[in-house]
Write an enzyme that holds these catalytic residues in place. Structure first.
Site, PDB file in Angstrom:
ATOM      1  CG  HIS A  21      25.501 -16.566  34.674  1.00  0.00           C
ATOM      2  ND1 HIS A  21      26.234 -16.923  35.973  1.00  0.00           N
ATOM      3  CD2 HIS A  21      24.967 -17.394  34.333  1.00  0.00           C
ATOM      4  CE1 HIS A  21      25.823 -18.395  35.873  1.00  0.00           C
ATOM      5  NE2 HIS A  21      25.290 -18.665  34.930  1.00  0.00           N
ATOM      6  CG  ASP A 112      28.057 -15.136  38.349  1.00  0.00           C
ATOM      7  OD1 ASP A 112      28.032 -16.601  38.983  1.00  0.00           O
ATOM      8  OD2 ASP A 112      27.310 -14.974  37.388  1.00  0.00           O
ATOM      9  CB  THR A 134      22.744 -16.579  38.270  1.00  0.00           C
ATOM     10  OG1 THR A 134      23.474 -17.794  37.822  1.00  0.00           O
ATOM     11  CG2 THR A 134      23.426 -15.576  38.507  1.00  0.00           C
ATOM     12  CD1 TRP A 353      17.289 -18.435  38.887  1.00  0.00           C
ATOM     13  CD2 TRP A 353      15.547 -20.013  38.904  1.00  0.00           C
ATOM     14  NE1 TRP A 353      16.333 -18.112  39.747  1.00  0.00           N
ATOM     15  CE2 TRP A 353      15.434 -19.179  39.885  1.00  0.00           C
ATOM     16  CE3 TRP A 353      14.860 -20.924  38.799  1.00  0.00           C
ATOM     17  CZ2 TRP A 353      14.459 -19.500  40.797  1.00  0.00           C
ATOM     18  CZ3 TRP A 353      13.802 -21.201  39.545  1.00  0.00           C
ATOM     19  CH2 TRP A 353      13.482 -20.446  40.607  1.00  0.00           C
ATOM     20  CG  ASN A 354      18.033 -15.185  34.275  1.00  0.00           C
ATOM     21  OD1 ASN A 354      17.970 -14.460  35.126  1.00  0.00           O
ATOM     22  ND2 ASN A 354      19.202 -16.162  33.893  1.00  0.00           N
ATOM     23  CG  ASP A 374      21.118 -25.623  37.666  1.00  0.00           C
ATOM     24  OD1 ASP A 374      21.905 -26.871  37.828  1.00  0.00           O
ATOM     25  OD2 ASP A 374      21.755 -24.531  37.923  1.00  0.00           O
TER      26      ASP A 374
HETATM   27  N1  UDP Z   1      16.378 -13.772  26.151  1.00  0.00           N
HETATM   28  C1  UDP Z   1      16.293 -12.668  25.410  1.00  0.00           C
HETATM   29  N2  UDP Z   1      15.938 -12.988  24.314  1.00  0.00           N
HETATM   30  C2  UDP Z   1      15.581 -14.140  23.556  1.00  0.00           C
HETATM   31  C3  UDP Z   1      15.961 -15.434  24.536  1.00  0.00           C
HETATM   32  C4  UDP Z   1      16.265 -15.008  25.780  1.00  0.00           C
HETATM   33  O1  UDP Z   1      16.239 -11.587  25.922  1.00  0.00           O
HETATM   34  O2  UDP Z   1      15.474 -14.232  22.364  1.00  0.00           O
HETATM   35  C5  UDP Z   1      16.773 -13.639  27.607  1.00  0.00           C
HETATM   36  C6  UDP Z   1      15.988 -14.008  28.530  1.00  0.00           C
HETATM   37  O3  UDP Z   1      14.919 -13.149  28.681  1.00  0.00           O
HETATM   38  C7  UDP Z   1      16.603 -14.332  29.674  1.00  0.00           C
HETATM   39  C8  UDP Z   1      18.024 -14.937  29.096  1.00  0.00           C
HETATM   40  O4  UDP Z   1      17.862 -14.399  27.931  1.00  0.00           O
HETATM   41  O5  UDP Z   1      16.852 -13.495  30.750  1.00  0.00           O
HETATM   42  C9  UDP Z   1      18.266 -16.391  29.176  1.00  0.00           C
HETATM   43  O6  UDP Z   1      18.465 -16.755  30.639  1.00  0.00           O
HETATM   44  P1  UDP Z   1      18.034 -18.011  31.021  1.00  0.00           P
HETATM   45  O7  UDP Z   1      18.559 -18.501  32.551  1.00  0.00           O
HETATM   46  O8  UDP Z   1      16.619 -18.370  30.628  1.00  0.00           O
HETATM   47  O9  UDP Z   1      18.539 -19.333  30.046  1.00  0.00           O
HETATM   48  P2  UDP Z   1      20.281 -19.656  29.468  1.00  0.00           P
HETATM   49  O10 UDP Z   1      20.298 -18.601  28.294  1.00  0.00           O
HETATM   50  O11 UDP Z   1      21.076 -19.014  30.679  1.00  0.00           O
HETATM   51  O12 UDP Z   1      20.227 -20.904  28.994  1.00  0.00           O
END
Ligand code: UDP
Length: 465
Positions: A21, A112, A134, A353-354, A374
């Site tokens: 987020h 958010d 997000t 999602w990111n 999601d």
């Molecule tokens: N990320 C990162 N390094 C890592 C793993 C993940 O910078 O080793 C970042 C990735 O680029 C993304 C975020 O962490 O922007 C993870 O967000 P996402 O929505 O994919 O998954 P969540 O962690 O929320 O399950």
């Protein structure tokens, strides 16, 4: 290029304090700053030190757990959210008050969507309030319609596949887990639905997606959810390049092992490496972890695996040594750098999602291993709608077995379909760039917002919002 500020527009951006987020909201703050708006990120004491980005200011507020954040609650979601609402409202309000007498009083709070109470703070102080979602527009669509009673949470087989206007039919497997098993996640389900009741009071709402990707999903939602698509919120250096030097989010809750990763990748052939990560929150079962670990070994591919420290104990014993010629396992990295690296040929992802937007923006084909929430509909869209990868089938225990995983890796890296998948991935990369580039659909939406803020006094008297 960060421009000189020409006006008094001041936006306070409030992310939920989790990596997935913070990244898009900080990126939005940077985008606004690059268009001449003063941008302040208001975040918890616990996360404030992890955020530093040129052109934006970071100011702490309290969630009531200033030492350790969510972890301090023993993973009690309800306790955390209630405490955040009480303490966050109070301290966010102080922040707005503090700026009142300054040269740049706050004009808008972009919050958010997990924090609908922030809109009350904005209204209390007479400033604009904008909700920022997000997740994907598809996911907004599902929860928005459930909230309004237009679709029902499926209770038995006859209710499936779930039919949601604008979306492909969703079978059991592709439903967000809070919809699939609402009784298992009451606090999360309540939080997802809590995003909508006061939305009609918001001056703006934004979704981190773009028209070319999810425009169809949004048609028919204009009345219920008139949100602007402003994404992908990925650092400009990987897209339009208009924010000088913007090669990272500027927010990392863990230390990235950048040098180790790039040195290792340097010697690898183009598109030969599988990058694998399950994001910042997902924890695999030991059984699933073993299948993935042995699958990577058996496939013979070179792989770079991000595995958080807490997960290492689940690796088969002696695994690191066994794979040391082919694989590098690190605790955290700069994901964007790895995805952008020419050696990377495939992203094995949990479909946060990111990560989804990053793979699309950088044109990297995927193997989807979604675990919950999601991530399940995200995987469905990646495989069936955008056609940028493969989602291997789980067995009756919900585990993706080694053979199935290896087959998916082969399909994406070298199989018959791989050319088509790569072509599609490149198409989305181009469209993502265009959306945030000058005159693109997302850029135009952001410009409209900025221009309203810059003419805020005039708009207020005309009641434009
Ligand atoms: N990320 C990162 N390094 C890592 C793993 C993940 O910078 O080793 C970042 C990735 O680029 C993304 C975020 O962490 O922007 C993870 O967000 P996402 O929505 O994919 O998954 P969540 O962690 O929320 O399950």
């Amino acid at each position: 290029m960060v421009q000189q500020r020409q006006n008094n527009a001041h936006v306070v951006v409030l992310p939920y304090p989790a990596q997935g987020h913070i990244n898009p909201l900080v990126q939005f703050a940077k985008r606004l700053a690059s268009k001449g708006v003063k941008a302040t990120v208001a975040t918890t004491h616990y996360t404030a030190a992890s955020i530093a980005a040129p052109g934006i200011t970071v100011e702490p507020i309290s969630d009531g757990f200033d030492e350790g954040g969510f972890a301090q609650t023993n993973n009690n979601v309800q306790l955390f959210l209630t405490s955040f609402k009480t303490n966050g409202s109070r301290t966010l309000s102080h922040l707005v008050q503090k700026h009142r007498q300054s040269a740049t009083p706050v004009t808008c709070i972009v919050y958010d969507s997990f924090f609908p109470w922030a809109l009350d703070v904005a209204k209390h102080h007479g400033v604009y309030g904008a909700a920022f979602f997000t997740n994907s527009a598809a996911v907004c669509n599902i929860f928005c319609r459930i909230h309004h009673g237009f679709i029902r949470v499926p209770v038995n087989k006859e209710d499936l596949p779930l039919s949601v206007p604008g979306l492909p039919p969703l079978d059991h497997r592709a439903l967000p887990s809070f919809v699939r098993f609402p009784q298992s996640y009451p606090a999360y389900m309540a939080m997802k639905l809590s995003q909508f009741p006061n939305l009609k009071e918001a001056d703006w709402m934004f979704v981190n997606t773009f028209e070319e990707l999810e425009g169809e999903v949004m048609t028919g939602l204009t009345e219920l959810f008139p949100a602007k698509m402003i994404g992908p919120m990925v650092p400009s250096g990987y897209l339009d390049g208009r924010i000088k030097g913007d090669k990272g989010y500027g927010a990392s809750l863990w230390k990235p092992l950048n040098e180790e990763c790039s040195n290792w990748l340097e010697a690898k052939e183009p598109q030969s490496v599988v990058y694998i990560s399950f994001g910042s929150m997902v924890s695999l079962t030991s059984e699933q972890m073993e299948e993935v670990a042995w699958g990577l070994k058996e496939s013979g591919v070179s792989f770079l695996w991000v595995l958080r420290e807490s997960e290492h104990g689940k690796l088969p014993s002696g695994y690191r040594d066994l794979v040391k010629d082919k694989g590098l396992i690190v605790t955290w990295c700069n994901q964007l750098e790895l995805l952008a690296h020419q050696a990377t040929g495939c992203f094995v992802t949990h479909c946060g999602w990111n990560s989804t937007l990053e793979s699309l923006s950088l044109g990297v084909p995927v193997v989807c291993l979604p675990q919950w929430a999601d991530q399940l509909p995200d995987a469905k869209f990646m495989e069936d709608v955008w056609e940028v990868g493969v989602w291997p089938k789980e067995d009756e225990k919900g585990v993706v077995r080694k053979q199935e995983f290896v087959k998916s890796l082969k399909d994406v890296m070298e199989g018959e379909r791989s050319q088509e998948i790569r072509k599609n991935a490149n198409k989305w990369k181009k469209l993502a760039r265009e959306a945030v580039g000058e005159g693109g659909s997302s850029d135009m939406h952001i410009n409209q917002f900025v221009s309203h803020l810059m003419n805020a006094d005039k708009n207020r008297s005309l009641n434009v919002f």
